[in-house]
Design a protein around this motif. Structure first.
Motif, PDB file in Angstrom:
ATOM      1  N   PHE A 160       0.828  -1.214   0.000  1.00  0.00           N
ATOM      2  CA  PHE A 160       0.000   0.000   0.000  1.00  0.00           C
ATOM      3  C   PHE A 160       0.859   1.260   0.000  1.00  0.00           C
ATOM      4  O   PHE A 160       0.588   2.224   0.706  1.00  0.00           O
ATOM      5  N   SER A 161       1.906   1.243  -0.804  1.00  0.00           N
ATOM      6  CA  SER A 161       2.827   2.377  -0.861  1.00  0.00           C
ATOM      7  C   SER A 161       2.960   2.951  -2.268  1.00  0.00           C
ATOM      8  O   SER A 161       3.859   3.747  -2.536  1.00  0.00           O
ATOM      9  N   LEU A 162       2.066   2.571  -3.180  1.00  0.00           N
ATOM     10  CA  LEU A 162       2.161   3.043  -4.562  1.00  0.00           C
ATOM     11  C   LEU A 162       1.792   4.507  -4.693  1.00  0.00           C
ATOM     12  O   LEU A 162       2.387   5.249  -5.473  1.00  0.00           O
ATOM     13  N   GLU A 163       0.772   4.938  -3.937  1.00  0.00           N
ATOM     14  CA  GLU A 163       0.263   6.298  -4.088  1.00  0.00           C
ATOM     15  C   GLU A 163      -0.478   6.705  -2.833  1.00  0.00           C
ATOM     16  O   GLU A 163      -1.034   5.862  -2.115  1.00  0.00           O
ATOM     17  N   SER A 164      -0.487   8.016  -2.569  1.00  0.00           N
ATOM     18  CA  SER A 164      -1.255   8.564  -1.456  1.00  0.00           C
ATOM     19  C   SER A 164      -2.130   9.680  -2.005  1.00  0.00           C
ATOM     20  O   SER A 164      -1.625  10.582  -2.694  1.00  0.00           O
ATOM     21  N   MET A 165      -3.428   9.623  -1.747  1.00  0.00           N
ATOM     22  CA  MET A 165      -4.347  10.625  -2.289  1.00  0.00           C
ATOM     23  C   MET A 165      -5.543  10.802  -1.378  1.00  0.00           C
ATOM     24  O   MET A 165      -5.815   9.952  -0.512  1.00  0.00           O
ATOM     25  N   GLN A 168     -11.434  12.361  -2.517  1.00  0.00           N
ATOM     26  CA  GLN A 168     -11.918  12.951  -3.764  1.00  0.00           C
ATOM     27  C   GLN A 168     -11.012  12.561  -4.941  1.00  0.00           C
ATOM     28  O   GLN A 168     -11.496  12.230  -6.024  1.00  0.00           O
ATOM     29  N   ASP A 169      -9.701  12.615  -4.725  1.00  0.00           N
ATOM     30  CA  ASP A 169      -8.777  12.233  -5.794  1.00  0.00           C
ATOM     31  C   ASP A 169      -8.930  10.754  -6.153  1.00  0.00           C
ATOM     32  O   ASP A 169      -8.863  10.374  -7.327  1.00  0.00           O
ATOM     33  N   ALA A 170      -9.146   9.921  -5.131  1.00  0.00           N
ATOM     34  CA  ALA A 170      -9.323   8.487  -5.373  1.00  0.00           C
ATOM     35  C   ALA A 170     -10.593   8.238  -6.179  1.00  0.00           C
ATOM     36  O   ALA A 170     -10.613   7.406  -7.097  1.00  0.00           O
ATOM     37  N   LEU A 171     -11.661   8.965  -5.875  1.00  0.00           N
ATOM     38  CA  LEU A 171     -12.924   8.797  -6.603  1.00  0.00           C
ATOM     39  C   LEU A 171     -12.790   9.288  -8.044  1.00  0.00           C
ATOM     40  O   LEU A 171     -13.374   8.708  -8.963  1.00  0.00           O
TER      41      LEU A 171
END
Length: 215
Positions: A160-165, A168-171
């Motif tokens: 779980f280290s590919l991206e942090s958002m 709203q950004d995830a949606l």
């Protein structure tokens, strides 16, 4: 199923009905025309609307890592027979559209996007959601599957280290991903393929209506 002298096939019932495709995509079973009541020109147009061209869609091999198809190994005789039983076909109307059925309702229709059919040994046709693209995808996946590959993908995605958002950004990102990558024919009123974002909202709404805690 009847094949005429021009190589087209027609679908006829024992009660004298013939399956006919209209230009707007609707498909209906109509009583065969009476040549005494209609002109030859109209009868010819109606015959054309009842004609479907049946085409076998080949399963293209997907070589990987620069390998030839033979490098994937030879299929056994039983496997080859099973493949033949699962061959995909299209049924193209005189309007250039393809005969298919809508999931859920089961109604026949003709769409611009091809619908695929499987023919059994007894030549009974069954509409399928399988597609050549889907088959190529899984054939490639199976040929690459190994313990080393699975271990590598677990290390890549389960940390779980590919991206942090933000939520709203995830949606917004989820809106660009379809839930059904291999979806072919679309009926917007019934079963158009939706995005992962829409599926998230639908799942949450279903959970709310079912009395589950707010989440």
């Amino acid at each position: 199923v009847v094949e005429n002298e021009d190589g087209y096939i027609q679908f006829r019932s024992t009660r004298g009905h013939t399956l006919r495709a209209a230009a707007d995509g609707t498909v209906s079973a109509v009583v065969s025309d009476d040549e005494d009541d209609e002109s030859e020109q109209i009868s010819a147009a109606h015959d054309a609307a009842s004609n479907f061209h049946m085409t076998k869609i080949p399963d293209f091999e997907c070589p990987t890592n620069g390998q030839d198809n033979d490098a994937l190994g030879n299929k056994s005789t039983e496997s080859t027979r099973e493949t033949a039983r699962k061959e995909l076909w299209t049924l193209k109307s005189s309007h250039g559209t393809f005969l298919t059925t809508f999931r859920g309702s089961g109604n026949l229709a003709c769409t611009k996007d091809p619908g695929f059919w499987q023919a059994t040994d007894g030549f009974s046709l069954r509409n399928t959601t399988d597609t050549p693209l889907r088959r190529q995808h899984y054939k490639k996946t199976w040929s690459l599957q190994s313990v080393e590959y699975v271990t590598r993908m677990r290390k890549r995605f389960l940390t779980f280290s590919l991206e942090s958002m933000t939520i709203q950004d995830a949606l917004r990102m989820a809106e660009t991903i379809l839930t059904d990558e291999f979806h072919v024919h679309t009926n917007p009123a019934i079963h158009s393929s939706c995005s992962v974002r829409s599926l998230c909202f639908q799942t949450a709404e279903y959970a709310r209506k079912s009395g589950h805690p707010d989440w």
